[in-house]
Design a protein around this motif. Structure first.
Motif, PDB file in Angstrom:
ATOM      1  N   GLY A 203       0.828  -1.235   0.031  1.00  0.00           N
ATOM      2  CA  GLY A 203      -0.001   0.233  -0.108  1.00  0.00           C
ATOM      3  C   GLY A 203       0.850   1.427   0.006  1.00  0.00           C
ATOM      4  O   GLY A 203       1.504   1.558   0.949  1.00  0.00           O
ATOM      5  N   GLY A 204       0.742   2.094  -1.095  1.00  0.00           N
ATOM      6  CA  GLY A 204       1.520   3.437  -1.074  1.00  0.00           C
ATOM      7  C   GLY A 204       2.770   3.192  -2.301  1.00  0.00           C
ATOM      8  O   GLY A 204       3.732   2.610  -1.476  1.00  0.00           O
ATOM      9  N   GLU A 229      -1.617   2.247  -5.848  1.00  0.00           N
ATOM     10  CA  GLU A 229      -1.147   3.653  -6.113  1.00  0.00           C
ATOM     11  C   GLU A 229      -2.427   4.425  -6.721  1.00  0.00           C
ATOM     12  O   GLU A 229      -2.962   4.197  -7.767  1.00  0.00           O
ATOM     13  CB  GLU A 229       0.081   4.145  -7.142  1.00  0.00           C
ATOM     14  CG  GLU A 229       0.087   5.160  -7.590  1.00  0.00           C
ATOM     15  CD  GLU A 229       0.260   6.367  -6.321  1.00  0.00           C
ATOM     16  OE1 GLU A 229      -0.474   7.285  -6.378  1.00  0.00           O
ATOM     17  OE2 GLU A 229       0.966   6.161  -5.283  1.00  0.00           O
ATOM     18  N   PRO A 230      -3.128   5.445  -5.855  1.00  0.00           N
ATOM     19  CA  PRO A 230      -4.348   5.805  -6.297  1.00  0.00           C
ATOM     20  C   PRO A 230      -4.220   6.907  -7.415  1.00  0.00           C
ATOM     21  O   PRO A 230      -5.352   7.214  -8.197  1.00  0.00           O
ATOM     22  CB  PRO A 230      -4.856   6.688  -5.043  1.00  0.00           C
ATOM     23  CG  PRO A 230      -3.660   6.919  -4.233  1.00  0.00           C
ATOM     24  CD  PRO A 230      -2.928   5.982  -4.673  1.00  0.00           C
ATOM     25  N   GLY A 254      -6.408   3.337  -4.393  1.00  0.00           N
ATOM     26  CA  GLY A 254      -5.784   3.505  -2.985  1.00  0.00           C
ATOM     27  C   GLY A 254      -6.343   2.411  -2.074  1.00  0.00           C
ATOM     28  O   GLY A 254      -7.616   1.761  -2.568  1.00  0.00           O
ATOM     29  N   PHE A 264      -7.980  12.788  -3.889  1.00  0.00           N
ATOM     30  CA  PHE A 264      -6.785  13.000  -3.282  1.00  0.00           C
ATOM     31  C   PHE A 264      -5.877  14.357  -3.782  1.00  0.00           C
ATOM     32  O   PHE A 264      -6.053  14.822  -4.829  1.00  0.00           O
ATOM     33  CB  PHE A 264      -5.909  11.705  -3.815  1.00  0.00           C
ATOM     34  CG  PHE A 264      -6.065  10.440  -3.258  1.00  0.00           C
ATOM     35  CD1 PHE A 264      -5.001  10.104  -2.272  1.00  0.00           C
ATOM     36  CD2 PHE A 264      -7.378   9.778  -3.316  1.00  0.00           C
ATOM     37  CE1 PHE A 264      -5.015   8.676  -1.826  1.00  0.00           C
ATOM     38  CE2 PHE A 264      -7.479   8.578  -2.689  1.00  0.00           C
ATOM     39  CZ  PHE A 264      -6.460   7.941  -2.002  1.00  0.00           C
ATOM     40  N   ARG A 272      -2.394  12.013  -0.917  1.00  0.00           N
ATOM     41  CA  ARG A 272      -2.976  11.656   0.293  1.00  0.00           C
ATOM     42  C   ARG A 272      -4.416  11.999   0.299  1.00  0.00           C
ATOM     43  O   ARG A 272      -4.858  12.968  -0.590  1.00  0.00           O
ATOM     44  CB  ARG A 272      -2.483  12.458   1.772  1.00  0.00           C
ATOM     45  CG  ARG A 272      -2.450  13.954   1.453  1.00  0.00           C
ATOM     46  CD  ARG A 272      -2.360  14.608   2.889  1.00  0.00           C
ATOM     47  NE  ARG A 272      -0.939  14.213   3.656  1.00  0.00           N
ATOM     48  CZ  ARG A 272      -0.465  14.001   4.932  1.00  0.00           C
ATOM     49  NH1 ARG A 272      -1.603  13.958   5.646  1.00  0.00           N
ATOM     50  NH2 ARG A 272       0.694  13.511   5.005  1.00  0.00           N
ATOM     51  N   CYS A 285     -10.007   9.846  -7.397  1.00  0.00           N
ATOM     52  CA  CYS A 285      -9.317   8.420  -7.574  1.00  0.00           C
ATOM     53  C   CYS A 285     -10.324   7.125  -7.093  1.00  0.00           C
ATOM     54  O   CYS A 285     -11.110   7.205  -6.249  1.00  0.00           O
ATOM     55  CB  CYS A 285      -7.924   8.228  -6.721  1.00  0.00           C
ATOM     56  SG  CYS A 285      -6.812   9.589  -7.185  1.00  0.00           S
ATOM     57  N   MET A 287     -10.867   3.664  -5.041  1.00  0.00           N
ATOM     58  CA  MET A 287     -10.503   3.020  -3.670  1.00  0.00           C
ATOM     59  C   MET A 287     -10.934   1.553  -3.543  1.00  0.00           C
ATOM     60  O   MET A 287     -12.095   1.265  -4.368  1.00  0.00           O
ATOM     61  CB  MET A 287     -11.136   4.022  -2.567  1.00  0.00           C
ATOM     62  CG  MET A 287     -10.714   5.349  -2.453  1.00  0.00           C
ATOM     63  SD  MET A 287      -9.010   5.248  -2.079  1.00  0.00           S
ATOM     64  CE  MET A 287      -8.964   5.058  -0.473  1.00  0.00           C
ATOM     65  N   VAL A 309       0.778   5.063   3.519  1.00  0.00           N
ATOM     66  CA  VAL A 309      -0.273   5.595   2.495  1.00  0.00           C
ATOM     67  C   VAL A 309      -0.641   7.054   3.280  1.00  0.00           C
ATOM     68  O   VAL A 309      -1.955   7.474   3.241  1.00  0.00           O
ATOM     69  CB  VAL A 309      -1.541   4.798   2.681  1.00  0.00           C
ATOM     70  CG1 VAL A 309      -1.124   3.515   1.675  1.00  0.00           C
ATOM     71  CG2 VAL A 309      -1.778   4.245   3.916  1.00  0.00           C
TER      72      VAL A 309
END
Length: 376
Positions: A203-204, A229-230, A254, A264, A272, A285, A287, A309
């Motif tokens: 995540g991230g 990655e969003p 995300g 985001f 973020r 984005c 999710m 994240v």
């Protein structure tokens, strides 16, 4: 030792305040930072430089370096870092550029010095404070003492407790120099790390994928990694760079507490969840949750979850309750984006799976990179 005592006894390991009483000093610098030596000699004539250590000193390099200053011409012996014992009676000053590049080089030098038994150093960048300073939270411990003590008692080793107490002292004082640096690399605790054959959720990601390439090498061809990655632009760049790693599958989404969409805000090298939906500088984005993704893709096993994240770690963990309860994966979770995560995240994990063994480690000279590692 209880946590409060540990916090009060924590040492400032990297200080920008070089005392005038440090009459005899050893300067340590990479070759690209040697230009700072002349300004140090000019600005601080009270701190006499008796030795210069250069880790990347080339073979056959000069034995002395000469500088002209207010005190006349100085001829300073120059040696490699292997000669650090020659500086046993000298105060150590690392010459470093300001900002993130200087912080990265300083962390490397501090690890090398720690391996030689040197922990406390002074820093000089030509500026008052080069990095690792933020607004202090002097009441942080008093406001959360019971929860912080509970987490401290859950940690499995002295190194983790030292890092945890150092993190709290750093938050209270605004000085990252209280944070001890781990000997191991970020995301790679000796007991909690991606391993060959793992199925991993990452995540991230952002568009800087050096870590993701290393993860792919760690799990090997028999493992699989699903990265999240969003931001569509960042995800497209990352996918292109990861094409040579077929075991890495990047999702343009995300991780959160529920599937759907979220706005985001794009940061310099990450993103973020936006604080306000009214902000024009946001991107809508996709999710998903850890649980929804694991079910949709029929993941029969999840061995490892890493979450960096940008402050949404608690949301992502909440969206992964079933997966964590079912598989007890290794957890690598960033604790540094929000001060309350220092207790919220470990306590959430402990309440969900009490059998988890937890460690904390820090890996930079900045306030970033304090990480919780857990395995069951």
């Amino acid at each position: 030792m209880n946590l409060e005592t540990h916090i009060h006894s924590a040492r400032l390991l990297r200080s920008w305040d070089i005392p005038d009483s440090a009459r005899q000093v050893c300067c340590i610098a990479m070759r690209e930072d040697l230009a700072l030596l002349s300004s140090f000699i000019e600005e601080r004539p009270q701190n006499k430089v008796r030795l210069l250590l250069v880790p990347d000193l080339p073979a056959g390099g000069p034995e002395y370096v000469r500088f002209s200053g207010r005190g006349g011409v100085a001829a300073i012996p120059i040696r490699g870092l292997q000669d650090v014992e020659k500086a046993a009676n000298l105060e150590k000053v690392i010459l470093c550029r300001p900002g993130a590049p200087g912080a990265a080089a300083t962390a490397m030098l501090c690890r090398c010095l720690a391996a030689c038994g040197v922990r406390g150093v002074y820093l000089y960048s030509g500026q008052e404070r080069g990095f690792g300073v933020q607004r202090p939270l002097p009441d942080f411990y008093d406001q959360h003492a019971a929860k912080l003590q509970k987490v401290y008692d859950l940690l499995a080793d002295d190194a983790g407790r030292e890092a945890y107490a150092g993190r709290i002292k750093a938050l209270m004082t605004g000085e990252a120099g209280y944070l001890p640096l781990s000997a191991h690399q970020e995301y790679y605790h000796p007991l909690v790390r991606p391993e060959h054959g793992d199925i991993m959720l990452d995540g991230g990601v952002s568009d800087m994928v050096g870590v993701q390439m290393q993860f792919a090498q760690s799990v090997g061809e028999t493992g699989r990694i699903f990265g999240f990655e969003p931001m569509p632009d960042m995800a497209a760049i990352a996918k292109k760079q990861l094409e040579s790693f077929p075991q890495y599958h990047l999702q343009t989404a995300g991780l959160g507490e529920s599937s759907g969409q979220a706005r985001f805000t794009c940061l310099r090298d990450s993103s973020r969840i936006a604080a306000s939906s009214d902000d024009e500088n946001t991107v809508l984005c996709q999710m998903t949750t850890i649980d929804d993704f694991a079910q949709k893709h029929h993941l029969g096993r999840v061995h490892c979850i890493k979450l960096d994240v940008e402050g949404a770690e608690m949301l992502a963990l909440a969206g992964g309750r079933k997966t964590i309860l079912k598989h007890h994966p290794k957890l690598i979770i960033c604790l540094y984006h929000t001060p309350s995560h220092l207790f919220d995240i470990p306590l959430f994990i402990h309440e969900l799976v009490p059998s988890y063994t937890m460690y904390v480690a820090h890996s930079s000279c900045l306030f970033t990179d304090t990480i919780l590692y857990a395995h069951s």
